[in-house]
Motif scaffolding. Structure first.
Motif, mmCIF file in Angstrom:
data_model
loop_
_atom_site.group_PDB
_atom_site.id
_atom_site.type_symbol
_atom_site.label_atom_id
_atom_site.label_comp_id
_atom_site.label_asym_id
_atom_site.label_seq_id
_atom_site.Cartn_x
_atom_site.Cartn_y
_atom_site.Cartn_z
ATOM 1 N N ASN A 10 61.667 -38.150 -58.566
ATOM 2 C CA ASN A 10 62.978 -38.267 -57.907
ATOM 3 C C ASN A 10 64.078 -37.620 -58.743
ATOM 4 O OD1 ASN A 10 61.586 -39.640 -55.971
ATOM 5 N ND2 ASN A 10 62.793 -41.521 -56.069
ATOM 6 N N GLY A 11 63.757 -36.498 -59.368
ATOM 7 C CA GLY A 11 64.729 -35.755 -60.151
ATOM 8 C C GLY A 11 64.872 -36.180 -61.589
ATOM 9 N N ARG A 12 64.249 -37.291 -61.986
ATOM 10 C CA ARG A 12 64.330 -37.775 -63.373
ATOM 11 C C ARG A 12 63.138 -37.234 -64.164
ATOM 12 N NH1 ARG A 12 64.676 -44.110 -65.448
ATOM 13 N NH2 ARG A 12 63.902 -43.743 -67.567
ATOM 14 N N VAL A 13 63.402 -36.637 -65.295
ATOM 15 C CA VAL A 13 62.353 -36.042 -66.114
ATOM 16 C C VAL A 13 61.575 -37.121 -66.860
ATOM 17 C CG1 VAL A 13 61.909 -34.579 -68.153
ATOM 18 C CG2 VAL A 13 63.498 -33.818 -66.379
ATOM 19 N N PHE A 14 60.246 -36.946 -66.923
ATOM 20 C CA PHE A 14 59.423 -37.792 -67.781
ATOM 21 C C PHE A 14 58.439 -36.913 -68.543
ATOM 22 C CE2 PHE A 14 57.216 -37.715 -63.694
ATOM 23 C CZ PHE A 14 55.874 -37.584 -64.018
ATOM 24 N N VAL A 15 58.042 -37.390 -69.713
ATOM 25 C CA VAL A 15 57.161 -36.606 -70.574
ATOM 26 C C VAL A 15 55.734 -37.137 -70.593
ATOM 27 C CG1 VAL A 15 59.002 -35.744 -72.063
ATOM 28 C CG2 VAL A 15 57.881 -37.921 -72.621
ATOM 29 N N ASP A 16 55.551 -38.429 -70.313
ATOM 30 C CA ASP A 16 54.219 -39.032 -70.342
ATOM 31 C C ASP A 16 53.727 -39.341 -68.943
ATOM 32 O OD1 ASP A 16 53.962 -38.946 -73.103
ATOM 33 O OD2 ASP A 16 54.916 -40.886 -73.387
ATOM 34 N N ASN A 17 54.168 -40.474 -68.390
ATOM 35 C CA ASN A 17 53.652 -40.874 -67.086
ATOM 36 C C ASN A 17 54.622 -41.821 -66.395
ATOM 37 O OD1 ASN A 17 52.836 -43.817 -67.754
ATOM 38 N ND2 ASN A 17 51.778 -42.640 -69.334
#
Length: 460
Positions: free
Chosen positions: A260-267
């Protein structure tokens, strides 16, 4: 540029080339020795069996158990590794007790020696240590420190002082301060490389800003679990040494992912796993452990039944105990490197769905399915609780995931591995033998997954 300056710049590069060549030779030598020792164990066992049949068959069985135990000790971690080595030791000890009076003591000792050499050399060949290209040194690196992450790990390590000694500007995140605004201020002031010393949630914020600015980023493992650091190839036990990534670091380009447009690096986790994020003790657990225990903890009617999603084969499914969407796929098999990602640069999301328990169907030990895709969507009638990089959140439906391929330039300290444990450690005996042969021939040691999503017609 003057001659002396060119010479000074050339000397570190020459040293780097020498170090890389030495590492390649050491890995290739270990692979050759491991293959030779494996062949030695096999030939010795078969030769003894044929030479003194049928008594030698007992020694052949002993050799098979020793070899299998030593090999499992290479391919597994934790209790699996301990169990494999115990089996190998017990088989060798049993062989000595049963066959010492038959004149096989020398053969058994040679068999044990071969197994030890095989195990040690294979472990050395599969060390997660890869070569990354050198990169230009930044002129004004900045590291942001969250002093509360990891129960004050950065402070205990003396990270701020170590950064200052290296000429790296330090920005300390104060309680209530906006991390994104703090980083943007540093970028506006001329920072040309940024590191984050904190947990994975903070890493995602800084990584996204670095990617948007097109500048290098460094992950400083000052959080609790530091999953992203491990999968990047950062030694999470070396907090201060990770700062060298902002000076003489080697560079790799990795993916980011969005929900939803929010960046994540893992999961991102939905379902029961998302609820577990808010519980005490979550941060001491691992992805694989949680996925293994969730089906047992749900009971007969557990699971989130109002989530709707589509399989790679096009089937619309409803309900799940857990939906885990990773920035690249996780290895969840019971092998070495389980719970980590073999790669974070394949340009694909890794989707794992754990089915809810159902009394009407026969229960599977691990009722989960995995696939890879560049985009994924989950529909729901109401806002969905989620765990994003280990932090609790609520997402408005539809929950839409997408990958951002090759979005982030990551710097890794020269003395750190540069790859995830599962990038090199193979799954299965045949795969491991092929990997040893490839390394011995000078090939890439990494076990890279395919860069293509599953075919549209593939069944779920």
């Amino acid at each position: 540029m003057s001659g002396p300056q060119r010479t000074l710049r050339r000397i570190p590069r020459m040293r780097d080339a020498t170090t890389r060549a030495r590492r390649r030779r050491r890995r290739r030598t270990a692979a050759v020795v491991a293959l030779a020792a494996a062949a030695w164990v096999a030939v010795l066992s078969v030769q003894a069996a044929l030479h003194d049949f049928p008594r030698g068959v007992l020694l052949l069985g002993c050799g098979a158990l020793v070899a299998a135990g030593a090999w499992e000790g290479v391919l597994r971690r934790g209790w699996g590794r301990v169990a494999g080595l115990v089996v190998a030791g017990a088989a060798l000890a049993g062989g000595v007790l049963l066959l010492v009076d038959e004149g096989y003591l020398r053969t058994l000792l040679l068999l044990g020696l071969g197994a030890v050499v095989w195990h040690a050399a294979a472990r050395s060949a599969f060390r997660p240590d890869v070569e990354l290209p050198a990169a230009e040194r930044p002129r004004r690196p900045v590291v942001v420190v969250n002093p509360r992450s990891g129960d004050g790990r950065a402070g205990r390590a003396g990270l701020a002082a170590a950064a200052g000694d290296r000429g790296i500007d330090v920005l300390e995140l104060q309680p209530g301060e906006d991390l994104a605004a703090l980083v943007r201020t540093a970028l506006d002031a001329g920072a040309d490389a940024v590191g984050m010393a904190g947990g994975d949630g903070s890493q995602a914020v800084v990584a996204a800003l670095a990617a948007d600015a097109g500048i290098p980023y460094a992950c400083i493992p000052a959080g609790t679990r530091n999953h992203f650091a491990v999968d990047l190839g950062v030694d999470r036990s070396d907090v201060v040494g990770a700062l060298d990534a902002l000076l003489d670091g080697r560079e790799r380009v990795v993916d980011l992912a969005e929900v939803n447009g929010r960046v994540f690096v893992d999961n991102v986790s939905l379902g029961v796993y998302a609820e577990a994020v808010a519980r005490d003790g979550y941060r001491a657990a691992k992805v694989r452990t949680l996925l293994d225990t969730v089906p047992r903890s749900l009971g007969a009617q557990g699971g989130t039944r109002d989530l709707t999603w589509t399989t790679p084969g096009g089937r619309t499914m409803r309900g799940a105990a857990v939906i885990l969407v990773g920035n690249n796929q996780y290895r969840l098999a019971g092998a070495a490197g389980a719970g980590t990602r073999p790669a974070v640069d394949q340009g694909l999301l890794g989707v794992t769905v754990v089915d809810p328990p159902d009394r009407r169907t026969r229960r599977r030990r691990r009722p989960l399915r995995q696939w890879e895709t560049p985009e994924f969507r989950v529909d729901a009638p109401a806002p969905v609780p989620a765990g994003i990089d280990g932090e609790a959140a609520v997402l408005e439906p539809p929950v839409t995931f997408r990958v951002r391929p090759a979005a982030l330039r990551v710097r890794i300290a020269p003395h750190h591995p540069g790859a995830s444990p599962s990038a090199i450690e193979p799954v299965g005996a045949l795969a491991a033998l092929r990997a040893l042969a490839r390394i011995a021939a000078g090939g890439d040691p990494r076990q890279l997954p395919p860069r293509v999503p599953p075919p549209e017609g593939e069944p779920a």
